[in-house]
Design an enzyme around this catalytic site. Structure first.
Site, short mmCIF file in Angstrom:
data_model
loop_
_atom_site.label_atom_id
_atom_site.label_comp_id
_atom_site.label_asym_id
_atom_site.label_seq_id
_atom_site.Cartn_x
_atom_site.Cartn_y
_atom_site.Cartn_z
N CYS A 250 0.87 -1.16 0.00
CA CYS A 250 0.00 0.00 0.00
C CYS A 250 0.91 1.22 0.00
O CYS A 250 2.13 1.09 0.07
CB CYS A 250 -0.88 0.01 1.23
SG CYS A 250 -1.72 -1.54 1.50
N ARG B 179 1.50 1.01 -6.28
CA ARG B 179 1.76 0.02 -5.23
C ARG B 179 0.48 -0.68 -4.77
O ARG B 179 0.53 -1.79 -4.25
CB ARG B 179 2.38 0.71 -4.02
CG ARG B 179 3.74 1.27 -4.28
CD ARG B 179 4.18 2.08 -3.10
NE ARG B 179 4.33 1.26 -1.92
CZ ARG B 179 5.46 0.71 -1.54
NH1 ARG B 179 6.54 0.90 -2.24
NH2 ARG B 179 5.52 -0.02 -0.45
N TRP C 24 -4.01 -1.81 -1.02
CA TRP C 24 -4.10 -3.08 -1.73
C TRP C 24 -4.52 -4.08 -0.67
O TRP C 24 -3.77 -4.38 0.25
CB TRP C 24 -2.76 -3.43 -2.35
CG TRP C 24 -2.79 -4.63 -3.23
CD1 TRP C 24 -3.14 -4.68 -4.55
CD2 TRP C 24 -2.42 -5.97 -2.87
NE1 TRP C 24 -3.03 -5.97 -5.02
CE2 TRP C 24 -2.59 -6.77 -4.01
CE3 TRP C 24 -1.98 -6.56 -1.70
CZ2 TRP C 24 -2.33 -8.12 -4.03
CZ3 TRP C 24 -1.72 -7.92 -1.70
CH2 TRP C 24 -1.89 -8.69 -2.85
N ASN D 101 0.90 0.36 6.43
CA ASN D 101 1.30 -0.64 5.43
C ASN D 101 1.84 -1.84 6.18
O ASN D 101 2.54 -1.67 7.17
CB ASN D 101 2.45 -0.11 4.56
CG ASN D 101 2.00 0.95 3.60
OD1 ASN D 101 0.81 1.23 3.48
ND2 ASN D 101 2.95 1.56 2.92
N GLY D 102 1.59 -3.03 5.68
CA GLY D 102 2.13 -4.23 6.32
C GLY D 102 1.02 -5.07 6.91
O GLY D 102 -0.16 -4.90 6.56
N GLU E 102 9.43 -15.57 -18.55
CA GLU E 102 9.18 -14.14 -18.33
C GLU E 102 8.15 -13.62 -19.35
O GLU E 102 7.26 -12.84 -19.00
CB GLU E 102 10.51 -13.37 -18.41
CG GLU E 102 10.43 -11.87 -18.31
CD GLU E 102 9.76 -11.35 -17.04
OE1 GLU E 102 9.52 -12.13 -16.11
OE2 GLU E 102 9.45 -10.15 -17.00
N LYS F 208 4.54 -11.95 -18.34
CA LYS F 208 4.11 -10.62 -18.80
C LYS F 208 2.73 -10.71 -19.43
O LYS F 208 1.86 -9.90 -19.16
CB LYS F 208 5.07 -10.04 -19.84
CG LYS F 208 6.38 -9.46 -19.44
CD LYS F 208 6.38 -8.31 -18.51
CE LYS F 208 6.22 -8.73 -17.10
NZ LYS F 208 7.38 -8.74 -16.25
N GLU G 29 -0.05 -11.44 -16.84
CA GLU G 29 -0.23 -10.33 -15.90
C GLU G 29 -1.08 -9.21 -16.47
O GLU G 29 -1.94 -8.67 -15.79
CB GLU G 29 1.14 -9.69 -15.64
CG GLU G 29 1.80 -10.03 -14.37
CD GLU G 29 3.09 -9.26 -14.25
OE1 GLU G 29 3.27 -8.60 -13.25
OE2 GLU G 29 3.95 -9.31 -15.17
N HIS H 89 6.33 -34.38 -23.54
CA HIS H 89 6.08 -35.09 -22.29
C HIS H 89 4.76 -34.65 -21.65
O HIS H 89 4.54 -34.87 -20.47
CB HIS H 89 7.25 -34.86 -21.31
CG HIS H 89 8.54 -35.40 -21.84
ND1 HIS H 89 8.81 -36.75 -21.92
CD2 HIS H 89 9.61 -34.78 -22.39
CE1 HIS H 89 10.00 -36.93 -22.46
NE2 HIS H 89 10.50 -35.75 -22.77
N LYS I 291 2.63 -3.31 -7.07
CA LYS I 291 3.99 -3.21 -7.57
C LYS I 291 5.00 -3.84 -6.63
O LYS I 291 5.92 -4.51 -7.04
CB LYS I 291 4.33 -1.74 -7.79
CG LYS I 291 5.72 -1.50 -8.33
CD LYS I 291 5.87 -2.03 -9.73
CE LYS I 291 7.27 -1.92 -10.27
NZ LYS I 291 7.46 -2.79 -11.44
C1 F6R Z 1 6.12 -9.11 -12.56
C2 F6R Z 1 6.61 -8.46 -11.35
C3 F6R Z 1 6.72 -9.26 -10.11
C4 F6R Z 1 7.99 -8.86 -9.35
C5 F6R Z 1 8.04 -9.56 -7.99
C6 F6R Z 1 9.32 -9.26 -7.24
O1 F6R Z 1 6.06 -8.24 -13.64
O2 F6R Z 1 6.90 -7.30 -11.36
O3 F6R Z 1 6.71 -10.63 -10.38
O4 F6R Z 1 9.11 -9.19 -10.12
O5 F6R Z 1 6.95 -9.16 -7.22
O6 F6R Z 1 9.46 -7.91 -7.00
P1 F6R Z 1 10.86 -7.26 -6.67
O7 F6R Z 1 11.72 -7.43 -7.86
O8 F6R Z 1 10.57 -5.83 -6.34
O9 F6R Z 1 11.42 -8.02 -5.50
#
Ligand code: F6R
Length: 611
Positions: A2, A27, A75, A100-101, A484, A488, A491, A507, A606
């Protein structure tokens, strides 16, 4: 996950709080709220479900005029995203808290406070904090003293801010496990969970450390450390320009950040390369001595950062012969790990605040690792501060929830690490290192060429707009690149995407392939190319539509059901970085076609600062 903003000033602060929340919205963004001690001496709040824009609209209609306030973008963790669960939370209409937390003992606290007569109006863990504080004020008249007593009873993680109608000359803040920063003004001061929120009002910041409590007044500041002792913390001047957090001419932050990659990769390489080798000191003054003792590498990260770690394993083992394990932090942190002598613990994170990665690092400290290294984008983050060595990735603020430039700069950092470790251990051929350094210098230009393919990829995206499932295939170090690419796409477009090592196809996953299932493949010109081509035949034979990103020298041709997108030829080591870009662009264009929220996809945040 948050976001928190607070302000105490002589001027009106509502607009500052809203601007701060907008900058933090990446965030967490399912509800938002603000509490202001108004000029008519009342603590008032406004909360709305949805994005900050909703809150802004409500405040335009019914302004809260005051000079002291706190705000939050949420969030949801405890309790659904409803107005009642949105922060700030109040006790007795004279105390407000944003948090937050996660407070782990919230149930026990709630029961105790209910026994004392407190009535809860939300399902959140945060509301226990505000009532606990209110209760403690009966025995601790000063708000700071009450907060010091309250945090003794909180288990879990928090970054929190409090204001009181009875002591409206201050904001109180406490940090444990969730970052907070104080922004210093002239005759005014601010607070936020990320300096980005305050860049429009100041460039001077003080980062609170674990266990710190701060009392922020208009023209003074007092900080106490974990032991309750007054402390001075260093003031940091923020160098990043405020524009770094703005979209400019781009339609989305994600697109802007994809296009920034040549520039930020260039920056990540700056002052880290000599003519023919990597400068080991780039990892810290003790790096040369420590690296020479490394016999094993353990990489830990989450999500996209984990994929970067998986690529690094191929580099480390093939170039330096140093064994390497890679694991997601949420698993690693709860596992009893057998640590080999001479093991380097490497964490990778964009934010440096990801709860699982931080917890893994903290556990690792008592497990016998030689040293810890953070590959991270935020120099002031907890991960960096708690690691022995650091390599900053210099990607600049990444606002789009889907990570792009953070990933490619992590890969650059990990390639530098591979070369540095190989040299320090004497296991890397000097000529190979010199060639790799030379290739790295050309990388920004190569990425520029890949971005030039944007229009072509936009057309390819049309093939996906109506699809529900996709497969991504890669071999060797392109397998994590495929992972990856799949992450993407799912997501931001919400299309189900899975990645497989191409050799695994028969397999099991081959059973899924039909004309409704596009199969995306990355095919650089390496020793696995011929094997990959046979795997692709298997897909074609089942009617699957193939989209192949192939090295222009690989001589792969378009045909019925096979669409080949030619990529510039690249040194083998750079291929994972280069081939990431078309996959990012593909996901972006598919999401735009589907009309999803590209920068703030549903259900995600984020920075995942809770477990
Ligand atoms: C995907 C994404 C997440 C972060 C993950 C780790 O696009 O952004 O999977 O990679 O939450 O976050 P960090 O790198 O900040 O530890």
């Amino acid at each position: 996950m948050c976001g928190i903003v607070g302000a105490i000033a002589e001027r009106q602060i509502s607009a500052i709080l809203i601007e701060g929340l907008k900058r933090l919205e990446y965030r967490g963004y399912d509800s938002a709220g603000v509490a202001v001690f108004t000029d008519n001496q009342q603590l008032q709040r406004c909360r709305r479900i949805g994005k900050v824009a909703e809150l802004e609209q409500a405040l335009t209609a019914a302004p809260l005029v005051g000079r002291l306030g706190i705000a939050h973008t949420r969030w949801a963790t405890h309790g659904a995203p409803t107005e009642a669960n949105a922060h700030p939370h109040f006790s007795a209409n004279d105390l407000a808290v944003v948090h937050n937390g996660i407070i782990e003992n919230h149930e026990e606290l709630r029961a105790r406070l209910q026994g004392l007569g407190y009535v809860f109006s939300s399902q959140t863990d945060t509301e226990t904090i505000v009532h606990l504080l209110h209760h403690l004020q009966k025995t601790h008249a000063d708000l700071g003293d009450a907060l010091k007593a309250a945090v003794q009873q909180l288990h879990g993680a928090y970054g929190l801010a409090v204001i009181s109608a009875k002591q409206p000359d201050r904001i109180l803040a406490a940090r444990s496990g969730s970052p907070l920063v104080i922004g210093l003004g002239i005759g005014e001061n601010f607070l936020a969970s990320d300096p980005l929120a305050l860049r429009q009002v100041t460039d001077r910041f003080i980062y609170l450390e674990e266990g710190d409590i701060a009392e922020i007044r208009r023209d003074s500041l007092q900080i106490w450390d974990q032991a309750g002792q007054p402390v001075q913390r260093e003031t940091v001047h923020y160098k990043e320009s405020a524009e770094a957090a703005e979209k400019g001419a781009y339609r989305h932050f994600m697109l802007k950040e994809i296009h920034e990659q040549p520039k930020v990769v260039q920056r990540t390489l700056e002052d880290r390369l000599a003519a023919d080798h990597v400068l080991i000191q780039a990892f810290g003054p003790q790096a040369a001595e420590l690296f020479s003792q490394v016999r094993n590498v353990q990489i830990v990260a989450c999500g996209t950062s984990y994929h970067a770690g998986m690529v690094a394993r191929y580099w480390l083992e093939s170039l330096t012969g140093i064994p390497c394990q890679v694991e997601v932090a949420s698993e690693f942190r709860y596992r009893k790990v057998a640590v080999q002598p001479g093991s380097l613990f490497v964490s990778i994170s964009q934010s440096g605040e990801t709860a699982d990665t931080l917890a893994a690092l903290r556990n690792a400290k008592d497990s016998g690792y030689l040293a810890s290294l953070a590959i991270c984008n935020v120099g002031t983050s907890s991960l960096v501060r708690e690691s022995d060595l650091t390599l900053l990735t210099r990607a600049g603020p990444e606002i789009g929830v889907a990570s792009t430039k953070a990933f490619t700069t992590q890969l650059v950092g990990l390639l530098l690490l591979t070369l540095a470790l190989g040299r320090a251990r004497g296991t890397l051929d000097a000529a190979v290192e010199a060639q790799a350094v030379q290739a790295l210098r050309g990388l920004p230009n190569l990425l520029e060429q890949a971005l030039g393919m944007d229009r072509q990829i936009e057309k390819v995206a049309e093939l996906f707009a109506e699809k529900h499932h996709t497969l991504f295939l890669g071999r060797g170090e392109q397998y994590p690149v495929a992972m990856e690419g799949a992450l993407k796409l799912k997501e931001i477009s919400y299309i189900h995407a899975e990645a497989y090592p191409a050799g695994e196809l028969k397999h099991g996953p081959l059973a899924l392939v039909d004309s409704d299932m596009p199969v995306v493949t990355v095919a650089p010109n390496n020793e696995l190319l011929e094997k990959l081509k046979s795997n692709l035949q298997e897909v074609r034979a089942r009617g699957g539509q193939l989209i192949v990103f192939a090295d222009e020298e690989a001589r792969m041709e378009n045909g019925e059901g096979t669409l080949v997108v030619n990529m510039p030829h690249a040194h083998e080591l750079l291929a994972p970085i280069l081939y990431t870009l078309p996959l990012q662009l593909l996901s972006y264009h598919v999401a735009v076609l589907k009309g999803t929220d590209v920068d703030q996809p549903r259900n995600l945040a984020k920075s995942v600062t809770v477990e």
